[in-house]
Design a protein around this motif. Structure first.
Motif, mmCIF file in Angstrom:
data_model
loop_
_atom_site.group_PDB
_atom_site.id
_atom_site.type_symbol
_atom_site.label_atom_id
_atom_site.label_comp_id
_atom_site.label_asym_id
_atom_site.label_seq_id
_atom_site.Cartn_x
_atom_site.Cartn_y
_atom_site.Cartn_z
ATOM 1 N N PRO A 57 0.821 -1.217 0.000
ATOM 2 C CA PRO A 57 0.000 0.000 0.000
ATOM 3 C C PRO A 57 0.853 1.265 0.000
ATOM 4 O O PRO A 57 1.786 1.401 0.791
ATOM 5 N N ARG A 58 0.547 2.174 -0.905
ATOM 6 C CA ARG A 58 1.186 3.483 -0.988
ATOM 7 C C ARG A 58 0.132 4.538 -0.651
ATOM 8 O O ARG A 58 -1.068 4.258 -0.646
ATOM 9 N N PRO A 59 0.553 5.768 -0.405
ATOM 10 C CA PRO A 59 -0.441 6.806 -0.099
ATOM 11 C C PRO A 59 -1.465 7.004 -1.213
ATOM 12 O O PRO A 59 -2.615 7.373 -0.936
ATOM 13 N N ASP A 60 -1.068 6.738 -2.463
ATOM 14 C CA ASP A 60 -1.987 6.981 -3.573
ATOM 15 C C ASP A 60 -2.378 5.718 -4.318
ATOM 16 O O ASP A 60 -3.067 5.793 -5.349
ATOM 17 N N ILE A 90 -13.293 -0.838 -8.316
ATOM 18 C CA ILE A 90 -12.873 -0.388 -6.985
ATOM 19 C C ILE A 90 -13.879 0.644 -6.492
ATOM 20 O O ILE A 90 -14.260 1.568 -7.235
ATOM 21 N N SER A 91 -14.292 0.494 -5.242
ATOM 22 C CA SER A 91 -15.264 1.412 -4.645
ATOM 23 C C SER A 91 -14.717 1.957 -3.330
ATOM 24 O O SER A 91 -14.072 1.245 -2.561
ATOM 25 N N SER A 92 -15.024 3.222 -3.071
ATOM 26 C CA SER A 92 -14.655 3.829 -1.791
ATOM 27 C C SER A 92 -15.797 3.738 -0.781
ATOM 28 O O SER A 92 -15.640 4.139 0.371
ATOM 29 N N ALA A 93 -16.943 3.207 -1.212
ATOM 30 C CA ALA A 93 -18.068 3.036 -0.291
ATOM 31 C C ALA A 93 -17.797 1.885 0.664
ATOM 32 O O ALA A 93 -16.953 1.027 0.412
ATOM 33 N N GLU A 133 -6.978 8.049 -2.644
ATOM 34 C CA GLU A 133 -6.775 8.928 -1.495
ATOM 35 C C GLU A 133 -5.922 8.229 -0.443
ATOM 36 O O GLU A 133 -6.030 7.023 -0.244
ATOM 37 N N ALA A 134 -5.107 8.995 0.255
ATOM 38 C CA ALA A 134 -4.233 8.444 1.289
ATOM 39 C C ALA A 134 -5.039 8.062 2.526
ATOM 40 O O ALA A 134 -6.025 8.716 2.881
ATOM 41 N N GLY A 135 -4.605 6.991 3.167
ATOM 42 C CA GLY A 135 -5.194 6.576 4.429
ATOM 43 C C GLY A 135 -6.659 6.209 4.349
ATOM 44 O O GLY A 135 -7.406 6.382 5.318
ATOM 45 N N LYS A 136 -7.093 5.670 3.214
ATOM 46 C CA LYS A 136 -8.514 5.400 3.006
ATOM 47 C C LYS A 136 -8.727 3.915 2.698
ATOM 48 O O LYS A 136 -7.912 3.280 2.049
ATOM 49 N N THR A 137 -9.853 3.377 3.153
ATOM 50 C CA THR A 137 -10.206 1.984 2.898
ATOM 51 C C THR A 137 -11.034 1.873 1.616
ATOM 52 O O THR A 137 -11.983 2.629 1.418
ATOM 53 N N TYR A 138 -10.658 0.928 0.769
ATOM 54 C CA TYR A 138 -11.360 0.676 -0.486
ATOM 55 C C TYR A 138 -11.742 -0.806 -0.558
ATOM 56 O O TYR A 138 -11.112 -1.664 0.068
ATOM 57 N N PRO A 158 -0.993 6.204 4.848
ATOM 58 C CA PRO A 158 -1.195 7.636 5.107
ATOM 59 C C PRO A 158 -0.265 8.473 4.221
ATOM 60 O O PRO A 158 0.758 7.977 3.728
ATOM 61 N N ALA A 159 -0.609 9.713 4.033
ATOM 62 C CA ALA A 159 0.267 10.618 3.297
ATOM 63 C C ALA A 159 1.620 10.709 3.997
ATOM 64 O O ALA A 159 1.717 10.595 5.227
ATOM 65 N N ARG A 160 2.676 10.906 3.236
ATOM 66 C CA ARG A 160 4.023 10.869 3.802
ATOM 67 C C ARG A 160 4.227 11.931 4.880
ATOM 68 O O ARG A 160 5.027 11.748 5.793
#
Length: 849
Positions: A57-60, A90-93, A133-138, A158-160
């Motif tokens: 996993p990367r921030p983006d 891929i969904s962010s919901a 998006e950084a630090g987000k569950t998909y 998370p973002a660096r």
């Protein structure tokens, strides 16, 4: 956006940006055109037999993986299906309720794109997504025609520059399909709340049918059958993977386990390999099965490249791989870094592909026999002074070539410099090192260990000799003591028996001490032998007159003999005197039995337990620690696997320096998920070294169980030999809990009764005189050796995994030990016990609770 940036990773990776769709298929040329998609899969004739997975996993972004084949294809065989394409969504919901099911993702999608599936890569898909998006569950899902894969989940880093309050992850290794159980994965999937999982290698085992793989295994895991395979010896027995088809088969079969699938579906993996992804204890493209034989250092570049490709195809790792013939075995690079805000910087290393040969090759001649050493003396139980001497020679040879570490390295020059630069430049609070083999010194002072064992056993051995002699003397304990005393003083058995008989006759005639001495000398004993025999006779007779039973009489006689031989009084003083004499004179000590002198002669030195790990590459370890110390790089913690044991301790700048040097960082080592424990391997091997050394590793114990008779156990003394500890009867009994529970299960005790029965048996042991009077002192004396004071935790007989909770102020690691098989199934109560290791910010130390 420069489209060419997505075309540099090589091989069959495809790339897309959330919101923009597919950008291209991987190529070795930065300006390569996007390959046309093959025809789309249609209908319902498709399956995803290994489910799906995510990684790095990367921030983006993230790397996503799946494998899809026709529904009528064998799930673990390669398919002849021509290329086709599938969809990725891929969904962010929040689709948590659908996780692990085949339900369709609903609502808005951040990505919906077509991907190629190519037969060339065994119908696996590796797709790199960015723009998230950084630090987000998909949540994500692959679709082939009308068929959907299960729903997977991942969380981006998370973002660096983000302030991160907490990071939680597991690290694990060594999951042998063929032994024990994979209940850990079911437990992780159902109970752990993690950001990701670090896997430190031995994801597969390349061998099938090895001796260490022939123990009990759960019914869910059927026997492996390699498509090709090569016999390790002759034309029968164990085989090892030797072709691309073999390695692919292993990954497919391992990944067919629904519990491992469930963990991959829920958490991104950050993985490296260790040795078994290619070959046991390998280095570069060299296998070690035949080391010490005519084919020593057998190089197998084609096999190594097959292993590389299969790992790349089946591991969702964001790494470089070209598959180019011109790059040979270095067509892949798995070392890399990932950052998690300002809190953590994770550095993953490759400790097999670039490493040098073991410092002492297995083909080296054993000075005692002239034969090749093999693994003992080269990789395991290696004299430290010999290892240091060979390392110095190889460093001199390397210096002549411009790099003193060239021939004594695990990392290799390029990776070592990358590691040093990366850690020096890191601004994260915690620097975590995904490290395959332990950095901790694990040594044994053979002289002190032997001296301790012999001194501990001296009085019990004499008491046993008295008991044996008594059985031939109408159970006369005083006469038996006189015989044993005379023999201990150098008399032959015949003369000793004659002397004892004379002493007995004199005593029966009311002879005083002088009369008994005269009688003994007249029967052939020397004055010194007679004095010892008479004194032992009198001590036992006095004990008998006072009402002592036979065992107590034997102990009284043995103690008196030991006191006279040492000139000391009392068990503690006798023990100290015998130990000091052996430490000084070694095999020439009179307290070493004649039958043991030859077999023990080679062990009066300092040993390193395992030279396949960093102990065998001490100069490079010192260089890395010097780099950390000189640059004031703090909060470095290694996350380690490989050795099938739990350890925690500090890594020092120079373990050979006075006091063991200065601690620089911490190493946390997890046991294998299912592989047999390090203790079990060493227990089986120690007898081939010397049966006299066995108590350094184990102590056989028969535990009485109501209604079942006895259960045979092997008490783990290796932990105490390796690590100083405060051993009590309670802690020693508790250390047997998991082994005893497993043994009771093997005898048919129902699982519902296991814990209560185990507790009752342990309570009985804890109060047993033989347990507290014989076994406990041995464990305490071994712990008192203080062999490796930097080791704060050693549990060498365990399966399990570790969970790290990281905050700006501290790192907390919980080592979770598993219960053993119940019948042919994983236990319903998975976790047997746990220990917590804590590392405080800016302090190179670890505390255990």
């Amino acid at each position: 956006m420069d489209r060419r940036q997505f075309l540099k990773a090589g091989s069959f990776v495809t790339f897309s940006v959330a919101g923009l769709g597919l950008f291209g298929c991987g190529s070795d040329e930065s300006n390569a055109p996007v390959a046309a998609l093959p025809p789309a899969a249609s209908g319902n004739g498709w399956q995803f037999p290994q489910s799906l997975a995510s990684g790095d996993p990367r921030p983006d972004g993230i790397m996503l993986w799946t494998r899809v084949v026709p529904a009528n294809a064998d799930p673990v065989a390669s398919s002849s299906q021509a290329d086709f394409s599938i969809r990725l969504q891929i969904s962010s919901a929040d689709h948590a309720s659908k996780l692990g099911s085949n339900a369709a993702l609903s609502g808005s999608l951040v990505l919906d794109t077509q991907l190629p599936v190519r037969a060339e890569f065994d119908h696996t898909v590796r797709h790199k997504v960015s723009g998230l998006e950084a630090g987000k569950t998909y949540f994500y899902q692959f679709i082939a025609g009308d068929m959907r894969s299960k729903v997977g989940r991942f969380k981006t880093a998370p973002a660096r520059n983000a302030d991160v309050a907490e990071l939680k992850f597991a690290f694990l290794s060594c999951q042998d399909w063929s032994i024990n159980h994979w209940g850990a994965y079911a437990h992780i999937a159902a109970n752990e709340q993690l950001d990701f999982i670090v896997h430190l290698g031995d994801y597969i085992y390349e061998t099938v049918g090895e001796a260490f793989q022939t123990g009990a295994v759960e019914n869910l895991h059927t026997q492996l059958v390699l498509p090709n395979g090569t016999f390790k010896n002759g034309s029968s027995g164990a085989k090892y993977a030797s072709t691309l088809a073999d390695y692919r088969y292993l990954y497919k079969q391992y990944r067919s386990d629904a519990r491992l699938q469930a963990v991959h579906e829920r958490f991104p993996f950050i993985a490296v390999w260790d040795d078994h992804e290619f070959s046991d204890d390998c280095w570069g493209d060299a296998q070690t099965y035949t080391n010490g034989s005519a084919s020593d250092n057998d190089r197998q570049p084609a096999r190594r490249r097959s292993a590389n490709q299969a790992w790349y195809e089946y591991m969702p790792a964001d790494i470089y791989y070209s598959g180019k013939d011109a790059e040979g075995i270095h067509d892949i690079r798995i070392y890399r870094e990932l950052q998690f805000g300002k809190l953590a910087h994770l550095v993953m290393t490759d400790e097999r592909l670039y490493r040098s040969d073991h410092l002492i090759p297995e083909a080296s001649a054993n000075p005692a026999t002239g034969l090749a050493l093999g693994s003992i003396g080269s990789r395991y139980m290696v004299p430290s002074n010999m290892l240091a001497g060979v390392e110095a020679q190889k460093m001199a040879a390397g210096q002549a070539k411009g790099d003193p570490l060239a021939l004594v390295s695990i990392l290799g020059k390029t990776q070592r410099e990358w590691w040093q630069s990366t850690l020096k430049q890191s601004t994260a609070t915690w620097k975590l090192w995904g490290n395959e083999v332990s950095l901790l010194r694990m040594g044994i002072d053979g002289t002190q260990a032997i001296a301790t064992l012999v001194a501990l056993n001296f009085i019990p051995t004499l008491a046993g000799n008295i008991a044996t002699a008594a059985s031939a003397l109408s159970n006369s304990q005083p006469l038996a003591a006189a015989v044993v005393a005379a023999v201990a003083a150098g008399a032959s058995n015949t003369v000793a028996a004659n002397g004892a008989g004379a002493i007995g006759l004199s005593d029966a005639g009311a002879g005083d001490t002088n009369a008994k001495l005269t009688a003994a000398i007249g029967a052939g004993l020397s004055a010194q032998q007679a004095g010892l025999a008479v004194s032992a006779f009198d001590a036992v007779k006095t004990a008998a007159t006072a009402g002592a039973n036979s065992s107590q009489q034997q102990q009284a006689g043995a103690l008196r003999i030991a006191e006279l031989l040492t000139g000391q009084s009392g068990p503690s003083a006798v023990f100290a005197a015998i130990k000091a004499d052996i430490a000084s004179k070694q095999q020439n000590s009179a307290f070493i039995p004649a039958s043991m002198k030859s077999s023990l002669s080679g062990f009066f030195t300092q040993f390193l337990l395992n030279a396949d790990q960093w102990d065998g590459f001490n100069a490079e370890r010192k260089a890395l620690m010097a780099h950390l110390a000189s640059n004031n790089i703090k909060n470095v913690v290694a996350l380690t696997g490989d050795i099938h044991a739990f350890y925690a301790g500090t890594v020092h700048d120079d373990y050979s320096a006075a006091g063991g040097g200065t601690p620089v960082m911490v190493d946390l080592v997890t046991a294998g998920v299912s592989s047999d424990s390090f203790f079990s391997y060493l227990k089986d091997a120690v007898g081939s070294l010397s049966s006299s050394l066995a108590p350094l590793v184990y102590y056989p114990l028969s535990a009485p169980v109501s209604g079942l008779g006895t259960v045979e156990l092997n008490v783990n003394l290796l932990d105490h030999t390796l690590s100083p500890s405060n051993v009590t009867a309670a802690s020693l009994a508790s250390s047997l809990r998991v082994q005893l529970r497993g043994a009771l299960a093997a005898k048919g005790v129902p699982e519902a009764q296991l814990d209560a029965t185990t507790t009752a048996v342990l309570a009985g042991l804890e109060t047993s005189s033989s347990f507290t009077g014989q076994l406990l002192p041995v464990a305490q004396a071994l712990a008192g050796l203080n062999s490796n004071p930097w080791l704060k935790l050693a549990n060498t007989d365990a399966q399990g995994y570790a969970v790290v909770t990281l905050t700006p102020s501290a790192l907390s690691c919980e080592f979770k030990q598993l219960n053993k098989l119940v019948g042919g199934a994983a236990p319903s109560s998975t976790i047997a016990a746990s220990k917590r290791a804590v590392v405080q910010k800016d302090i190179a130390a670890v505390t255990i609770s």
